[in-house]
Enzyme design. Structure first.
Site, PDB file in Angstrom:
ATOM      1  N   ASP A 182       3.714   4.434 -23.808  1.00 35.49           N
ATOM      2  CA  ASP A 182       3.964   3.508 -22.772  1.00 35.49           C
ATOM      3  C   ASP A 182       3.029   2.163 -23.302  1.00 35.49           C
ATOM      4  OD1 ASP A 182       4.852   5.263 -21.400  1.00 35.49           O
ATOM      5  OD2 ASP A 182       3.416   5.402 -19.844  1.00 35.49           O
ATOM      6  N   TYR A 193       5.275   0.303 -25.631  1.00 40.13           N
ATOM      7  CA  TYR A 193       6.236  -0.461 -24.952  1.00 40.13           C
ATOM      8  C   TYR A 193       5.688  -1.910 -24.207  1.00 40.13           C
ATOM      9  CZ  TYR A 193       9.526  -1.384 -20.977  1.00 40.13           C
ATOM     10  OH  TYR A 193      10.435  -1.956 -20.197  1.00 40.13           O
ATOM     11  N   ASP A 194       4.380  -1.622 -23.571  1.00 44.57           N
ATOM     12  CA  ASP A 194       3.655  -2.816 -23.036  1.00 44.57           C
ATOM     13  C   ASP A 194       3.496  -3.943 -24.146  1.00 44.57           C
ATOM     14  OD1 ASP A 194       3.632  -1.513 -20.673  1.00 44.57           O
ATOM     15  OD2 ASP A 194       1.661  -0.833 -20.842  1.00 44.57           O
ATOM     16  N   SER A 234      26.481   6.846   6.326  1.00 42.33           N
ATOM     17  CA  SER A 234      25.598   7.954   6.371  1.00 42.33           C
ATOM     18  C   SER A 234      26.023   9.375   6.262  1.00 42.33           C
ATOM     19  CB  SER A 234      24.634   7.844   7.549  1.00 42.33           C
ATOM     20  OG  SER A 234      25.551   8.057   8.810  1.00 42.33           O
ATOM     21  N   GLU A 256      23.677  17.920  -5.235  1.00 39.98           N
ATOM     22  CA  GLU A 256      22.441  17.116  -5.783  1.00 39.98           C
ATOM     23  C   GLU A 256      21.362  17.202  -4.666  1.00 39.98           C
ATOM     24  OE1 GLU A 256      24.358  13.326  -6.701  1.00 39.98           O
ATOM     25  OE2 GLU A 256      24.504  12.941  -4.442  1.00 39.98           O
ATOM     26  N   LYS A 314      18.839  15.932  -2.029  1.00 37.06           N
ATOM     27  CA  LYS A 314      18.885  14.832  -1.218  1.00 37.06           C
ATOM     28  C   LYS A 314      17.500  14.242  -1.138  1.00 37.06           C
ATOM     29  CE  LYS A 314      20.003  13.459   3.612  1.00 37.06           C
ATOM     30  NZ  LYS A 314      18.786  12.669   3.759  1.00 37.06           N
ATOM     31  N   ASP A 364      14.257  11.995  -0.346  1.00 43.09           N
ATOM     32  CA  ASP A 364      13.776  11.522   0.966  1.00 43.09           C
ATOM     33  C   ASP A 364      13.279   9.981   0.866  1.00 43.09           C
ATOM     34  OD1 ASP A 364      13.035  11.535   3.673  1.00 43.09           O
ATOM     35  OD2 ASP A 364      11.642  12.820   3.549  1.00 43.09           O
ATOM     36  N   TYR A 374      23.656   7.371  -6.540  1.00 43.30           N
ATOM     37  CA  TYR A 374      24.538   8.544  -6.303  1.00 43.30           C
ATOM     38  C   TYR A 374      25.896   8.191  -5.734  1.00 43.30           C
ATOM     39  CZ  TYR A 374      22.114   7.645  -1.665  1.00 43.30           C
ATOM     40  OH  TYR A 374      21.448   7.045  -0.725  1.00 43.30           O
ATOM     41  N   LYS A 398      29.285  16.999  -2.062  1.00 42.21           N
ATOM     42  CA  LYS A 398      30.345  16.021  -2.006  1.00 42.21           C
ATOM     43  C   LYS A 398      31.807  16.496  -2.689  1.00 42.21           C
ATOM     44  CE  LYS A 398      26.765  12.125  -1.931  1.00 42.21           C
ATOM     45  NZ  LYS A 398      26.389  10.861  -2.698  1.00 42.21           N
ATOM     46  N   LYS A 457      20.118  20.520   4.943  1.00 44.26           N
ATOM     47  CA  LYS A 457      18.970  20.016   5.252  1.00 44.26           C
ATOM     48  C   LYS A 457      18.058  21.348   4.954  1.00 44.26           C
ATOM     49  CE  LYS A 457      17.544  16.441   6.668  1.00 44.26           C
ATOM     50  NZ  LYS A 457      17.588  15.228   7.348  1.00 44.26           N
ATOM     51  N   CYS A 505     -23.303  27.731  17.338  1.00 47.32           N
ATOM     52  CA  CYS A 505     -21.971  28.320  16.972  1.00 47.32           C
ATOM     53  C   CYS A 505     -21.359  28.816  18.346  1.00 47.32           C
ATOM     54  CB  CYS A 505     -22.568  29.730  16.325  1.00 47.32           C
ATOM     55  SG  CYS A 505     -20.963  30.884  16.179  1.00 47.32           S
ATOM     56  N   CYS A 530     -21.885  32.706  18.946  1.00 50.50           N
ATOM     57  CA  CYS A 530     -23.049  33.406  19.203  1.00 50.50           C
ATOM     58  C   CYS A 530     -24.145  32.684  19.695  1.00 50.50           C
ATOM     59  CB  CYS A 530     -23.228  34.203  17.955  1.00 50.50           C
ATOM     60  SG  CYS A 530     -23.921  33.286  16.687  1.00 50.50           S
ATOM     61  N   CYS A 557     -22.779  28.660  10.619  1.00 50.59           N
ATOM     62  CA  CYS A 557     -23.173  29.434  11.648  1.00 50.59           C
ATOM     63  C   CYS A 557     -24.151  30.132  11.183  1.00 50.59           C
ATOM     64  CB  CYS A 557     -22.417  30.365  12.529  1.00 50.59           C
ATOM     65  SG  CYS A 557     -23.024  31.664  13.609  1.00 50.59           S
ATOM     66  N   CYS A 608     -23.572  37.278  14.536  1.00 53.83           N
ATOM     67  CA  CYS A 608     -22.335  36.739  15.260  1.00 53.83           C
ATOM     68  C   CYS A 608     -21.315  37.526  15.107  1.00 53.83           C
ATOM     69  CB  CYS A 608     -22.333  35.389  14.263  1.00 53.83           C
ATOM     70  SG  CYS A 608     -20.758  34.400  14.949  1.00 53.83           S
TER      71      CYS A 608
END
Ligand code: 9MJ
Length: 682
Positions: free
Chosen positions: A43, A46-47, A92, A123, A125, A127, A235, A300, A324, A418, A421, A436, A442
């Site tokens: 990384d 890359y930077d 949807s 594949e 799903k 979220d 997708y 699909k 789901k 408590c 007790c 306690c 107790c």
């Protein structure tokens, strides 16, 4: 006098070539990282390349292009988002919650296409939030949210800041216009980091990665969005113009990948219903290990001709279905907040809930962890709350839905006595856990201790369930675990839910459990901080209870994995006369185990001492020396501190030697170490 010379045209051309080359190199690395998941460079390297490009571009602003990798961020904040009409509506998905519903979907697809069996692309799903990206001549020109499916919001500036979204497509053979759909999401690690930052700045915490992704994508200042670690998977295709589009869904995903768009690596073709259901189970098992949240899988129909034959109804395709997973988060109402007293006296607040189905089970209680958690959440009786149950974890309250708080609710006041007790309550060292002070006086602690004592990994008293334990304690018949062994079949038979036969069985299993092992017995005692593994190690180390009970904190600390806190707890437990009496009574009742030779008789010079090894020893390897010292009862540490007793030094001992000398710690050589072990301390 020096004056800045204009670069000669030939030089400018060289620079333009150099900049182009560098951009191509950066884009290649981006592709390897985000699409192939196979980076070539670190990384930071890359930077470094980005910084070189930035420098070259600042010297030659005339060569900056809109989609240069340096141009992902930096635009001025927007006043509001513009609306964008989707040329092709964003569909949807219909949802299935059971295998039957998937079977019906498969049947409809077979009937609608006249095929015996259907090839699907399956594949995960994701979220997240659906977005639509438009590439013209391979350049990203627009990004929009789904909105109502027909009109969304223009989030181009924010989407440009997502490093896995290519600003230009890779292939020479890209469509004139390509509109791809996919999901923007926040990986779990990025979500946790964001919430830590929000917390540090005293700002509102996000409830889950999806909300965090939505909140980030809706920032009017794209520089803020750029700070959030969003990612993207594609997708679907909305528009493919100017070249032939692929004939199957799986080929389409392949092409998108060639264009440099990230595709979920778990996407694959599956044939027929059973393979779909198998895929579902496979991905469900992977769910907790993924670094992004998914809420199901999607099937699909792969053939595009078949997709067209099946068509869509009310904005959802008939050729696709989301299967789901059980939801991991649900909303419900807190009926009460109660305090549970655990085996060690810890007071745990619990929310009693209107029952909800979450994470695959019906939940009516959720833990609130401790007093500070209640304060942090500000949860009250009557509140509507988000609860979460993921995998096997205990359901917990995630947040309060404040705009649904009824009038007149009161802050929860943590008890100072408590609730079972009436004994006092004290906070532990960190102040987070309150306990306690009643010990086995107790009844709640007593019940939990007896349940633990008889549990499978402890004394394994088969048939002594929680309900029986509660009755025995409530009737005052059991005051310590030893009392279990003085109960008669008649007494058991008199309890609720017990018959003569089960009472006799219980007597028989008590009889069997008397013969146990030292490790099980130690675990069963419920010494704070001593779990099953520590009980095993203690049993192996000391071999006999008579050797363990008088052990000093110092010698306990020489046991593998026993630190100062655990050693103190063990010592405190055996020092209590009450515990000594219970152990005696248990042995009187015939609880027994085979004696074993201890692995260590720690009474030499090194017993209980902290030793550090440094440098190369003449005869022993580091590991041999370490094991030899442990056998002598020493605790071998990696670093020198004021608590070090000896340093064993070989050649080239380095800074540990210097530190030992400066702290006045005894430094000895290997032969001295061996010689000392022959002597016994007084
Ligand atoms: C998600 N959310 O992962 C679709 N999706 O396809 C996948 N969503 C989708 N496909 C058509 N993998 C409409 C939505």
């Amino acid at each position: 006098m020096s004056s800045k010379k204009k670069p000669a045209p030939a030089k400018a051309k060289d620079r333009a070539g150099q900049i182009d080359k560098l951009r191509a190199e950066i884009e290649e690395h981006n592709y390897r990282y985000h699409v192939l998941d196979d980076p070539f460079i670190s990384d930071s390297r890359y930077d470094g390349l980005i910084r070189v490009l930035e420098k070259l571009e600042s010297e030659h602003p005339e060569f900056i292009t809109a989609n240069s990798p340096t141009q992902r961020v930096g635009a001025a904040p927007l006043g509001r988002f513009e609306s964008i009409d989707h040329r092709v509506p964003m569909l949807s998905l219909n949802n299935a919650f059971s295998s039957q519903e998937v079977a019906e979907f498969d049947r409809r697809c077979r009937e609608g296409t006249g095929r015996e069996s259907i090839s699907y692309v399956a594949e995960p799903k994701i979220d997240g939030l659906a977005v639509s990206l438009t590439y013209e001549h391979g350049q990203l020109t627009r990004a929009a949210t789904r909105g109502d499916g027909r009109t969304g919001e223009d989030v181009t500036l924010n989407v440009r800041s997502i490093s896995s979204v290519p600003l230009q497509l890779r292939s020479d053979d890209v469509p004139l216009v390509l509109n791809v759909r996919g999901e923007v999401f926040m990986p779990v690690a990025g979500f946790q980091m964001l919430n830590e930052q929000q917390n540090a700045r005293d700002e509102k915490l996000y409830v889950n990665p999806r909300n965090a992704a939505a909140g980030s994508l809706r920032q009017l200042d794209s520089n803020v969005c750029a700070q959030r670690r969003l990612s993207f998977f594609s997708y679907a295709v909305g528009i493919w113009e100017g070249s032939d589009s692929p004939a199957t869904q799986i080929q389409m995903l392949e092409r998108l990948r060639e264009f440099g768009l990230p595709i979920n690596p778990l996407a694959r073709e599956v044939d027929g219903l059973n393979a779909c259901l198998e895929y579902y189970r496979e991905v469900l098992a992977l769910r907790d290990a993924l670094d992004y949240e998914i809420d199901g899988v999607v099937y699909k129909v792969s053939s595009v001709d078949d997709q067209q034959a099946l068509g869509s109804v009310s904005r959802a395709p008939r050729w696709a279905m989301a299967h789901k997973f059980p939801a991991e988060e649900e909303i419900t109402v807190v009926k009460a907040i109660e305090i549970q007293v655990g085996r060690t006296g810890a007071l745990t607040p619990v929310a009693r809930l209107d029952s909800v189905f979450v994470g695959g089970v019906t939940v009516s209680n959720a833990t609130l962890h401790n007093a500070s958690e209640i304060e942090r959440l500000d949860v009250r009786k009557g509140d509507t709350v988000v609860i979460r149950r993921a995998g096997d974890v205990i359901p917990e309250v995630v947040s309060v839905v404040f705009d649904q708080r009824p009038r007149g609710t009161r802050r929860f006041i943590f008890p100072t006595e408590c609730p079972v007790c009436g004994s006092g309550v004290s906070a532990d060292e960190g102040g987070v856990i309150r306990r306690c002070d009643g010990g086995l006086v107790c009844s709640a602690q007593l019940k939990e201790s007896i349940k633990h004592f008889s549990s499978r990994l402890a004394m394994d008293i088969e048939g002594l369930g929680a309900k029986l334990v509660e009755q025995l304690v409530d009737r005052g018949r059991v005051k310590t675990p030893a009392d279990l062994f003085s109960l008669s079949a008649t007494e058991f038979a008199a309890l609720e839910r017990m018959g003569r036969k089960s009472a006799e069985n219980l007597i028989a299993s008590l009889e069997t459990s008397r013969r146990t092992t030292l490790a099980r017995f130690l675990f069963a005692l419920g010494i704070p901080q001593v779990g099953e593994a520590t009980a095993q190690t203690l049993a192996q180390h000391f071999g006999a209870l008579e050797r363990l009970m008088p052990a000093t904190v110092e010698s306990l600390e020489t046991v593998a994995d026993v630190g100062p806190v655990v050693a103190r707890e063990i010592r405190r437990f055996f020092d209590q006369p009450h515990n000594q009496r219970v152990i005696e009574a248990l042995r009187r009742h015939g609880v027994n185990w085979p004696e074993e030779a201890p692995t260590v008789v720690p009474d030499g010079v090194f017993a209980g001492k902290t030793v550090v090894i440094t440098g190369t020893l003449p005869n022993l390897s580091r590991d041999q020396a370490r094991r030899w010292l442990i056998e002598q009862g020493a605790k071998v540490s990696g670093s020198v501190s004021s608590r070090t007793d000896f340093v064993i030094a070989g050649t080239d001992p380095g800074s540990k030697y210097d530190k030992a000398v400066s702290l006045g710690i005894e430094v000895i050589e290997e032969h001295e170490m061996k010689a000392l072990a022959g002597k016994v301390t007084d």
